[in-house]
Design a protein around this motif. Structure first.
Motif, mmCIF file in Angstrom:
data_model
loop_
_atom_site.group_PDB
_atom_site.id
_atom_site.type_symbol
_atom_site.label_atom_id
_atom_site.label_comp_id
_atom_site.label_asym_id
_atom_site.label_seq_id
_atom_site.Cartn_x
_atom_site.Cartn_y
_atom_site.Cartn_z
ATOM 1 N N GLU A 2 0.848 -1.191 0.000
ATOM 2 C CA GLU A 2 0.000 0.000 0.000
ATOM 3 C C GLU A 2 0.883 1.239 0.000
ATOM 4 N N ASN A 3 0.336 2.352 -0.499
ATOM 5 C CA ASN A 3 1.070 3.629 -0.601
ATOM 6 C C ASN A 3 2.411 3.396 -1.293
ATOM 7 N N VAL A 4 2.346 2.951 -2.519
ATOM 8 C CA VAL A 4 3.507 2.445 -3.245
ATOM 9 C C VAL A 4 4.144 3.518 -4.117
ATOM 10 N N THR A 5 5.472 3.544 -4.098
ATOM 11 C CA THR A 5 6.250 4.327 -5.048
ATOM 12 C C THR A 5 6.906 3.326 -5.982
ATOM 13 N N ALA A 6 6.505 3.333 -7.248
ATOM 14 C CA ALA A 6 7.045 2.409 -8.242
ATOM 15 C C ALA A 6 8.086 3.138 -9.083
ATOM 16 N N THR A 7 9.236 2.497 -9.236
ATOM 17 C CA THR A 7 10.309 3.071 -10.045
ATOM 18 C C THR A 7 10.601 2.130 -11.206
ATOM 19 N N ALA A 8 10.439 2.634 -12.430
ATOM 20 C CA ALA A 8 10.687 1.835 -13.627
ATOM 21 C C ALA A 8 12.188 1.708 -13.874
ATOM 22 N N LYS A 9 12.564 0.820 -14.808
ATOM 23 C CA LYS A 9 13.978 0.625 -15.127
ATOM 24 C C LYS A 9 14.638 1.916 -15.603
#
Length: 139
Positions: free
Chosen positions: A66-73
């Motif tokens: 939950e409350n996610v920070t997603a970082t792409a390649k």
């Protein structure tokens, strides 16, 4: 009525202070369950990274954050309310530093091995006194 293992697993997982659901899981799985409710970073085999509060985890490493920070390649950052990550796609999980003091990492004196069991709430209880005979099966 007899309950199926899936139903028992759901019930056992909903109980407080449950370290693991099934018997025989390894230390990494126990650590993952201990990290529930804490902020973790999950990196996938694709190179993507997700950082958020670990809401739930399964023995196969499926995780809900939950409350996610997603970082792409490529470095692009996206904020998500929730994310479900398939365990087979996980390369590694970074758990909070404080979990290194979890009770499951306490060393057991080899002379006392098998004489005590860890009970609920972290209490240590002696095993059943079944004597020294060979007996007829059972535990």
């Amino acid at each position: 009525p007899r309950r199926g293992s899936g139903e028992q697993e759901k019930i056992a997982h909903s109980l407080p202070f449950t370290m693991s659901v099934s018997k025989g899981v390894g230390i990494p799985v126990k650590l993952l369950h201990e990290a529930e409710g804490h902020i973790v970073t999950v990196e996938l085999k694709t190179g993507e990274a997700f950082r958020g509060m670990l809401k739930d985890s399964e023995d196969n490493w499926n995780c809900q954050l939950e409350n996610v920070t997603a970082t792409a390649k490529d470095g692009r950052v996206t904020h998500l309310g929730k994310a479900f990550i398939r365990g087979s796609k996980i390369r590694y999980v970074i758990a909070p530093e404080m979990l290194k003091n979890a009770p499951m990492f306490k060393r057991i004196d080899p002379k006392m091995k098998g004489k005590f069991q860890l009970g609920t709430g972290g209490t240590i209880s002696a095993g059943r006194g079944r004597g020294r005979g060979r007996g007829r099966g059972g535990f």
